[in-house]
Design an enzyme around this catalytic site. Structure first.
Site, PDB file in Angstrom:
ATOM      1  N   LYS A 185       0.818  -1.244   0.123  1.00 36.12           N
ATOM      2  CA  LYS A 185       0.012  -0.309  -0.117  1.00 36.12           C
ATOM      3  C   LYS A 185       0.967   1.233   0.067  1.00 36.12           C
ATOM      4  O   LYS A 185       1.940   1.461   0.762  1.00 36.12           O
ATOM      5  CB  LYS A 185      -0.922  -0.113   1.062  1.00 36.12           C
ATOM      6  CG  LYS A 185      -1.894   1.373   1.333  1.00 36.12           C
ATOM      7  CD  LYS A 185      -2.464   1.455   2.741  1.00 36.12           C
ATOM      8  CE  LYS A 185      -3.039   2.875   2.710  1.00 36.12           C
ATOM      9  NZ  LYS A 185      -3.954   2.931   4.135  1.00 36.12           N
ATOM     10  N   GLY A 210      -2.997   4.256  -1.485  1.00 38.01           N
ATOM     11  CA  GLY A 210      -3.705   4.588   0.077  1.00 38.01           C
ATOM     12  C   GLY A 210      -4.038   6.109  -0.444  1.00 38.01           C
ATOM     13  O   GLY A 210      -4.478   6.836   0.565  1.00 38.01           O
TER      14      GLY A 210
END
Length: 321
Positions: A185, A210
């Site tokens: 992420k 993200g």
């Protein structure tokens, strides 16, 4: 009861946990940790939120990520939250645990607990307290030990806002080759950096953004989806972007992004967890109080959140904050 997983090899247990979900993809919700007024866990509210997020179309749930006030939750509380989540999240959705810590040893222990609960994968933010000493060699040693010893798959987590540095692209490429590192992420919001991480994508390594303001652009560049705090508040907008991008309709994705970006910028980026929790309450979910030292929003902050949500069509205009 004997936990038979203790007698299984890490690779065998990993294969069992992977099941049919070989790749991280889609929309993941980095859920908030719900507290009572006395700062104890409110597990009933937590479970209610999980069911609502899943019903709204989340492909996976992340427990004790940054939005979940992970730095303020102790290991016993993390275990209780994960156990509750495992009872709610069905087998066809991902359950991911944030297990980052400053000590490699502690991360390994948290991975062990997560595996015993039946979590599908762990998300590991880089150690950052000794930031100047987190060289390529140090970070490589940390992640390789975690990946080697974890009984469930590992995802990397890059969030410069809190780490105060970024994972070097060369390190990500190196770690992406490990059989137990299944993705990452990236919350940097840096398009060029994300592109460098996307170069590490493979059939076994996925890249999620993200950054809620850059979801459409990330999908256009080849990202596999997003783990988005703003998606907790505006799930329909985030899934709309993903579906449009997957269909190749980037004009529609960009149009929906124009509605989502102000919500992300004004609430998630500017106000953080207190803003997200206030917004959740306003859209009919559970936010509740933050845990000190985080402070709940004052009336002016709540009015800002209400106005932003109303402008995006997520609440009725003129409703009380």
């Amino acid at each position: 009861m004997i936990d038979e997983s203790e007698n299984m090899s890490p690779s065998a247990l990993r294969d069992g946990h992977r099941g049919s979900r070989n790749r991280l993809s889609g929309l993941f919700g980095p859920v908030v940790t719900t507290f009572r007024a006395d700062e104890g866990l409110d597990l009933d509210a937590f479970g209610s939120n999980l069911r609502a997020h899943l019903a709204a179309g989340m492909d996976g749930i992340l427990v004790t990520g940054s939005t979940g006030e992970a730095a303020l939750v102790d290991d016993g509380e993390r275990e209780r939250l994960l156990a509750m989540a495992r009872g709610v999240v069905p087998a066809d959705r991902w359950l991911v645990a944030g297990v980052g810590a400053e000590s490699t040893r502690q991360v390994v222990q948290r991975c062990r607990v997560a595996a015993s609960i039946g979590v599908d994968a762990v998300l590991v933010v880089a150690p950052h307290y000794y930031g100047s000493q987190m060289t390529h060699a140090a970070l490589s040693a940390h992640y390789l030990r975690v990946a080697d010893e974890s009984r469930i798959p590992v995802a990397l987590y890059n969030i410069p806002r809190y780490m105060h540095f970024s994972l070097p692209p060369e390190l990500v490429h190196e770690l992406a080759a490990h059989e137990n590192v299944i993705g990452m992420k990236d919350s940097s919001g840096d398009a060029a950096l994300l592109d460098s991480y996307l170069e590490a994508r493979s059939p076994t390594f996925a890249v999620l953004t993200g950054n809620g303001s850059g979801l459409a652009a990330a999908m256009a560049s080849g990202a596999d989806g997003g783990t988005l705090a703003v998606g907790l508040i505006a799930t329909s907008l985030a899934t709309g972007i993903l579906n449009a991008a997957r269909a190749g309709d980037m004009a529609l994705a960009s149009s929906i992004q124009a509605r989502l970006s102000p919500v992300n910028s004004a609430i998630v980026a500017a106000l953080g967890v207190p803003g997200i929790k206030a917004a959740l309450e306003m859209v009919g979910l559970h936010g509740g109080p933050c845990r000190l030292p985080l402070l709940d929003l004052d009336s002016r902050g709540r009015e800002t959140v209400r106005s932003v949500l109303a402008a995006a069509g997520l609440v009725e205009a003129g409703a009380p904050a």
